[in-house]
Design an enzyme around this catalytic site. Sequence first.
Site, PDB file in Angstrom:
ATOM      1  N   GLU A 114      -9.286   7.352  -7.643  1.00  0.00           N
ATOM      2  CA  GLU A 114      -9.628   5.958  -7.902  1.00  0.00           C
ATOM      3  C   GLU A 114     -10.415   5.816  -9.205  1.00  0.00           C
ATOM      4  O   GLU A 114     -10.207   4.873  -9.974  1.00  0.00           O
ATOM      5  CB  GLU A 114     -10.435   5.380  -6.736  1.00  0.00           C
ATOM      6  CG  GLU A 114      -9.695   5.307  -5.419  1.00  0.00           C
ATOM      7  CD  GLU A 114      -8.655   4.193  -5.369  1.00  0.00           C
ATOM      8  OE1 GLU A 114      -8.506   3.466  -6.373  1.00  0.00           O
ATOM      9  OE2 GLU A 114      -7.993   4.050  -4.335  1.00  0.00           O
TER      10      GLU A 114
ATOM     11  N   ARG B 103      -8.699   3.633 -12.256  1.00  0.00           N
ATOM     12  CA  ARG B 103      -9.366   2.349 -12.514  1.00  0.00           C
ATOM     13  C   ARG B 103     -10.310   2.427 -13.711  1.00  0.00           C
ATOM     14  O   ARG B 103     -10.224   1.611 -14.624  1.00  0.00           O
ATOM     15  CB  ARG B 103     -10.128   1.889 -11.276  1.00  0.00           C
ATOM     16  CG  ARG B 103      -9.253   1.718 -10.045  1.00  0.00           C
ATOM     17  CD  ARG B 103      -9.966   0.934  -8.971  1.00  0.00           C
ATOM     18  NE  ARG B 103      -9.332   1.092  -7.670  1.00  0.00           N
ATOM     19  CZ  ARG B 103      -9.428   0.202  -6.684  1.00  0.00           C
ATOM     20  NH1 ARG B 103     -10.118  -0.905  -6.851  1.00  0.00           N
ATOM     21  NH2 ARG B 103      -8.840   0.418  -5.513  1.00  0.00           N
TER      22      ARG B 103
ATOM     23  N   ASP C 141       2.857   7.289  -2.289  1.00  0.00           N
ATOM     24  CA  ASP C 141       3.546   6.377  -3.197  1.00  0.00           C
ATOM     25  C   ASP C 141       3.577   6.800  -4.661  1.00  0.00           C
ATOM     26  O   ASP C 141       4.641   7.031  -5.242  1.00  0.00           O
ATOM     27  CB  ASP C 141       2.964   4.972  -3.054  1.00  0.00           C
ATOM     28  CG  ASP C 141       1.431   4.938  -3.128  1.00  0.00           C
ATOM     29  OD1 ASP C 141       0.814   6.001  -3.289  1.00  0.00           O
ATOM     30  OD2 ASP C 141       0.872   3.828  -3.018  1.00  0.00           O
TER      31      ASP C 141
ATOM     32  N   GLU D  13       1.755  -5.066  -5.573  1.00  0.00           N
ATOM     33  CA  GLU D  13       2.981  -4.276  -5.728  1.00  0.00           C
ATOM     34  C   GLU D  13       4.249  -5.113  -5.821  1.00  0.00           C
ATOM     35  O   GLU D  13       5.151  -4.812  -6.622  1.00  0.00           O
ATOM     36  CB  GLU D  13       3.092  -3.254  -4.595  1.00  0.00           C
ATOM     37  CG  GLU D  13       2.134  -2.087  -4.699  1.00  0.00           C
ATOM     38  CD  GLU D  13       0.720  -2.440  -4.286  1.00  0.00           C
ATOM     39  OE1 GLU D  13      -0.224  -1.731  -4.681  1.00  0.00           O
ATOM     40  OE2 GLU D  13       0.547  -3.443  -3.563  1.00  0.00           O
TER      41      GLU D  13
ATOM     42  N   THR E  38      -0.813   3.286 -12.543  1.00  0.00           N
ATOM     43  CA  THR E  38      -0.654   2.726 -11.201  1.00  0.00           C
ATOM     44  C   THR E  38      -1.687   1.647 -10.893  1.00  0.00           C
ATOM     45  O   THR E  38      -1.609   1.013  -9.851  1.00  0.00           O
ATOM     46  CB  THR E  38      -0.712   3.851 -10.145  1.00  0.00           C
ATOM     47  OG1 THR E  38      -0.150   3.394  -8.915  1.00  0.00           O
ATOM     48  CG2 THR E  38      -2.145   4.321  -9.939  1.00  0.00           C
TER      49      THR E  38
END
Length: 693
Positions: free
Chosen positions: A221, A225, A364, A557, A655
């Site tokens: 994360e 981010r 994913d 998404e 992502t």
Amino acid sequence: MSFPPNNPSLSPDPNYWHASRSPGPKLGGYGLSQPAGLSNNLNTVFSDRRTLPMYKDKPYFAPRRTGPKARQRKVLYSGLCLFFLVSLWYYMSGWGSPETKISDTGKKGEELWAWVQSLEKEPVYNGNKIKDVDWAARREKVRDAFIVSWDGYAKNAWGTDQYRPVAKDGKNMIEGGMGWIIVDALDTMIMMNLTSRVQHARSWINHSLQYNQDHDVSTFETTIRMLGGLLSAHYLSTTYPNLAPVSGDEDLYIEKATDLAERLSGAFDSRSGVPYASVNLKSSEGIPAHSDEGASSTAEATTVQLEFKYLAKLTGEAEYWRMVEKVMEVVDESKMEDGLLPIYIYPDTGKFRGENIRLGSRGDSYYEYLIKQYLQTSEQEPVYKDMWDEALMGMRKHLIAYTKRAQLTVLGERPEGLRGRFVPKMDHLVCFLPGTIALGATGGLPLSQAKKSPNWSQRQDEEILLAKELTKTCWATYLVTKTGLAPEITYFKLDNPPVMMKDMYPESTITTENRKSQQEDLPLKSKPLYPLDDESLNWENDLDIHMQDRHNLQRPETVESLLYMYRITEDETYRHWGWEIFKSFVKHTAVVDDDNHHSDSKSIIGFTSLNNVNAIPPVRRDNMESFWMAETLKYFYLLFSDRDFISLEDNVFNTEAHPLPRFQLGGDLTTGWKRKSREAEPVPEPASQQKTQ
């Protein structure tokens, strides 16, 4: 609207960094004025607890530094502390508060509220052709929603990592904060040309953001981010100088990113090279997951490559590249069947844990980063294209099924492995896939142009068809609810045994040899969703939303895939679907100012997650996810923009929706591994094991 590239960050001149800095020491800098010959001294990088390259200073790693330079830096650092305290007083006293910099917040909120009231008169898209749509005006509505979201946060919770727009407060995830919301949303503000807000955020990053906390954070994360956000801000601000131009040192974002990357690098100090789930920011020590027997999430371990590879390109530090590339080699050496991976992997051994295969949570983005690594390096690393092609074929063989009534395409799960039962369950997270499939088929080019390539084949035709059908299924999860917003998870009703892709498309390339494309669009096999008032279609009964899965977390998404599908197919249907979703978000997730009880002057002050997408009025969770501004609103904005604005041909989005540039390999940055030969094993699927859940 597009701007000519002007990207010194990708300059082939190895002295770029050195020439761009003023001579002499710089407070908090990275010593980038060192001789160029030192910048690629990689033999001892990260060995012996990852000794730092000589050309970098790490201002927050002072305990590791000794000698005169360290003492000089200590004096300078004292000056910085004094400056920081003065700055803190300046902000807290109100002179530098967000309120003095932002004047139109209330007006925007009132305008949005009035617009929401007018939506009752706007017809719902019903599959019909709509002409003369003002997409620029719709894009401005998205910008207004962002401004209201950002300004509410800036007014009530500035600098905190989490924001509750109903309670009007925030909190940090760790002491001192991570800049979670500010850094994540920064490149969205740059794209939207919100100059004063970018300047305010940049000032906070300059004076307040630091990563010296003695606390563990998520490796994944924090990379996607924070590191991704800083790198993207650097890229956009140097490549598109006309977007939100601000004053200050152009190296700020990359310096912060490099400091953070050095700390995150400790997560990769496992025996296999697969990163630990967490890392301590201060000590840079990797920490195994507290659950799952210490295994890391497969998706998380393999979704840090775009960020570290771009940082390697910027700094010339090849060890970043090798560090994340090693993970891909370890994963591929397991030779998992048909390229489909279990969702947990042990950092110490590099072996997988369990057999659960899915493209929802923990699975994913591994697949997403296969094709995106190939595109990031300008299609110069075919190893990742091979892995993507193998995995996509595996999905088509084992994970694609069709619903009972409408033959909607479902990408399900195999909790007990490829020979186990098929579960017709789709996390909303799975809805990244159709856009990624289309991206892989054309490389980001418009379909009309990509089809002219002599390499276009039947396989790409089928991939575009699959992308269209999966996008339609994701759209159906919005249409089926009362709020028009999708739940977190949707189950689907199938025949028993389920109809799989090889049954629905017996002539597809998963069962026959690939052939030359006929240059015609393959027809959809699913039944129509429109008109919405036609009860005879009965497709809603194919979807099953469980009580515990009815929440909506403002996820991006589906909108992400709509962006890719529109830009690649040039079919405006996807824009219309996106507009309906955006209207539902504004209508049902808006937080209205309760302090003003006069209905004719209400104002929207923010947006929040929901507990139940099938409740009217909706039950609010009182939490604005950082990806609401970093991803969801950004993808809406790009969907309603001209297709060449931050184009798919020139960029890859990580992502977390942070755009990074495509670039050429060169020097020490090259693929350092090759796939080992493998023979595919047939996968029998006995009917007795094909029961659905």
